[in-house]
Design an enzyme around this catalytic site. Structure first.
Site, PDB file in Angstrom:
ATOM      1  N   SER A  76       2.085   7.721  -4.071  1.00  0.00           N
ATOM      2  CA  SER A  76       2.109   7.490  -2.629  1.00  0.00           C
ATOM      3  C   SER A  76       3.535   7.586  -2.115  1.00  0.00           C
ATOM      4  O   SER A  76       4.480   7.207  -2.803  1.00  0.00           O
ATOM      5  CB  SER A  76       1.532   6.108  -2.319  1.00  0.00           C
ATOM      6  N   ALA A 131      -2.546  -4.767   8.734  1.00  0.00           N
ATOM      7  CA  ALA A 131      -2.444  -5.107  10.151  1.00  0.00           C
ATOM      8  C   ALA A 131      -3.791  -5.166  10.844  1.00  0.00           C
ATOM      9  O   ALA A 131      -3.859  -5.391  12.046  1.00  0.00           O
ATOM     10  CB  ALA A 131      -1.539  -4.088  10.860  1.00  0.00           C
ATOM     11  N   SER A 134      -7.574  -1.098   9.295  1.00  0.00           N
ATOM     12  CA  SER A 134      -8.406  -0.483   8.246  1.00  0.00           C
ATOM     13  C   SER A 134      -7.691   0.619   7.462  1.00  0.00           C
ATOM     14  O   SER A 134      -8.245   1.688   7.207  1.00  0.00           O
ATOM     15  CB  SER A 134      -9.707   0.064   8.843  1.00  0.00           C
ATOM     16  N   SER A 135      -6.480   0.341   7.045  1.00  0.00           N
ATOM     17  CA  SER A 135      -5.792   1.303   6.192  1.00  0.00           C
ATOM     18  C   SER A 135      -6.509   1.467   4.856  1.00  0.00           C
ATOM     19  O   SER A 135      -6.569   2.567   4.299  1.00  0.00           O
ATOM     20  CB  SER A 135      -4.337   0.875   5.970  1.00  0.00           C
ATOM     21  N   ASP A 180     -15.758  -0.966   8.773  1.00  0.00           N
ATOM     22  CA  ASP A 180     -14.505  -0.237   8.594  1.00  0.00           C
ATOM     23  C   ASP A 180     -14.738   1.154   8.013  1.00  0.00           C
ATOM     24  O   ASP A 180     -14.181   2.148   8.486  1.00  0.00           O
ATOM     25  CB  ASP A 180     -13.559  -1.030   7.693  1.00  0.00           C
TER      26      ASP A 180
END
Length: 397
Positions: A76, A131, A134-135, A180
């Site tokens: 990542s 936050a 829905s990452s 989500d």
């Protein structure tokens, strides 16, 4: 205003492509899945209710190319470490960190006897992690979208959403509802998703991008979803359902009861289950009224219901915090802001507001940030987000 896959975050896509080539020495295919903001319908999804999320123009990007090694190499741009995993290896989520969201989707696919071989992967995102946007769900969905493309999985987007949800609830271990993953997988440009979580029926509702902007304020108060009180709320709602089901045995979900039935059972429920059930049943009524306002173009009425939703989250569901309450109150005092409420699980994260385009201007933001920092010793971040981008592959030139 809607956005398209082709006109997404071009600088991030180019950086991801360049870094992938440097790391793996060949060109990738790149895929995207959006985050989401739920306009109203807090914590209804795992209680058999409905919700009204909108896909965002920000989300997770997944660059990948096949390899001949039978390995899933995961890296990542945003978070360490990198992982190298055999496709057929059995590793638990606790050993995998952020990679558990990717591996969980693969494990669910293997249960369906869907084939996969080695992939080299590099991931990046433009959503703030933790936050409430829905990452994690967008990572799960984009994983499913990419694997479907590489290995010709015969899955619809709804089936990918289901698989992503099973990965999070089963492999990762978060007792979340379906919202989500469905909001990300089924997102359409310029539209909100009205999702009935009991039977997964849904429809897309147009949003007026000329009259509305989506302003998101990140409190920058961190929260970790698995470590928060989220799972406790799920259990409290189950307790409330068991009590109410003992009285009204024809209901399958907590959201099917009425506020009046909850009041009648107040003594039997006990203080905490009563408060949770009161929120769920009243929130269900709010979302149905919100649909009427949206259909009639009554944005002021919709905004009032958002504010009521936040107050219920604060008082009855007890998932807010001082930072979020302050942000909602101050946003709603700005002329041209129709309504605001916390998004995500709560206990920190973000507030979403519907505003007239340009209402929260630079002068308001500067004053807001100064006063917030004076009170909470951290600065907020402002995001002004376009409504909706569908998931899929990004064409590269």
């Amino acid at each position: 205003m809607a956005d398209s896959l082709e006109s997404g975050n071009s600088s991030l896509v180019q950086r991801l492509r360049t870094e992938f080539v440097q790391r793996y020495r060949r060109e990738p295919r790149i895929f995207f899945a959006p985050g989401r903001a739920n306009l109203i319908g807090a914590h209804l999804d795992y209680n058999g209710g409905a919700c009204l999320p909108v896909g965002l123009a920000k989300g997770t990007y997944f660059a990948a190319a096949e390899n001949a090694d039978g390995l899933l190499r995961l890296a990542s741009l945003d978070i360490d470490p990198a992982y190298e995993i055999r496709i057929d290896a059995e590793q638990g989520a606790a050993q995998l960190g952020w990679a558990a969201y990717v591996v969980g989707v693969l494990r669910e696919a293997q249960k369906l006897r869907l084939g996969a071989s080695g992939l080299d992967v590099l991931i990046a995102g433009d959503l703030p992690r933790g936050a409430g946007l829905s990452s994690s769900a967008s990572l799960e969905v984009v994983t499913g979208v990419a694997f479907r493309a590489f290995f010709e999985w015969p899955l619809s987007m709804q089936e990918i959403a289901d698989m992503a949800w099973r990965a999070e609830t089963g492999f990762v271990g978060v007792k979340c509802g379906i919202m989500d993953q469905f909001a990300s997988a089924l997102a359409q440009s310029g539209k909100a998703l009205f999702l009935r979580c009991d039977d997964k029926s849904h429809e897309h509702l147009p949003l007026d991008g000329e009259r509305l902007d989506l302003a998101v304020v990140n409190s920058n108060k961190p929260r970790e979803l698995v470590d928060s009180a989220f799972n406790q709320r799920v259990e409290e709602c189950r307790t409330a359902y068991r009590v109410l089901h003992g009285i009204h045995q024809d209901r399958q979900h907590l959201a099917e009861f009425t506020p009046e039935e909850v009041e009648e059972a107040k003594a039997a429920l006990g203080e905490i289950p009563y408060k949770r059930a009161r929120h769920i049943t009243r929130e269900m009524k709010r979302i149905l009224r919100a649909l009427e306002h949206l259909a009639a173009g009554e944005i002021d009425g919709f905004g009032r219901l958002q504010r009521e939703s936040h107050e219920s989250c604060r008082v009855d569901y007890e998932i807010s915090c001082d930072e979020l309450d302050w942000i909602v109150e101050e946003l709603c005092a700005i002329p041209g802001v129709y309504g605001a409420r916390l998004v995500g699980a709560g206990w920190g994260g973000c507030v979403v507001a519907l505003e007239r385009p340009g209402a929260v201007d630079q002068e308001h933001r500067d004053d807001f940030a100064r006063r917030y920092e004076e009170r909470f010793a951290r600065r907020p971040d402002f995001l002004f987000l376009r409504f909706g981008r569908e998931p899929g592959e990004i064409p590269l030139r």
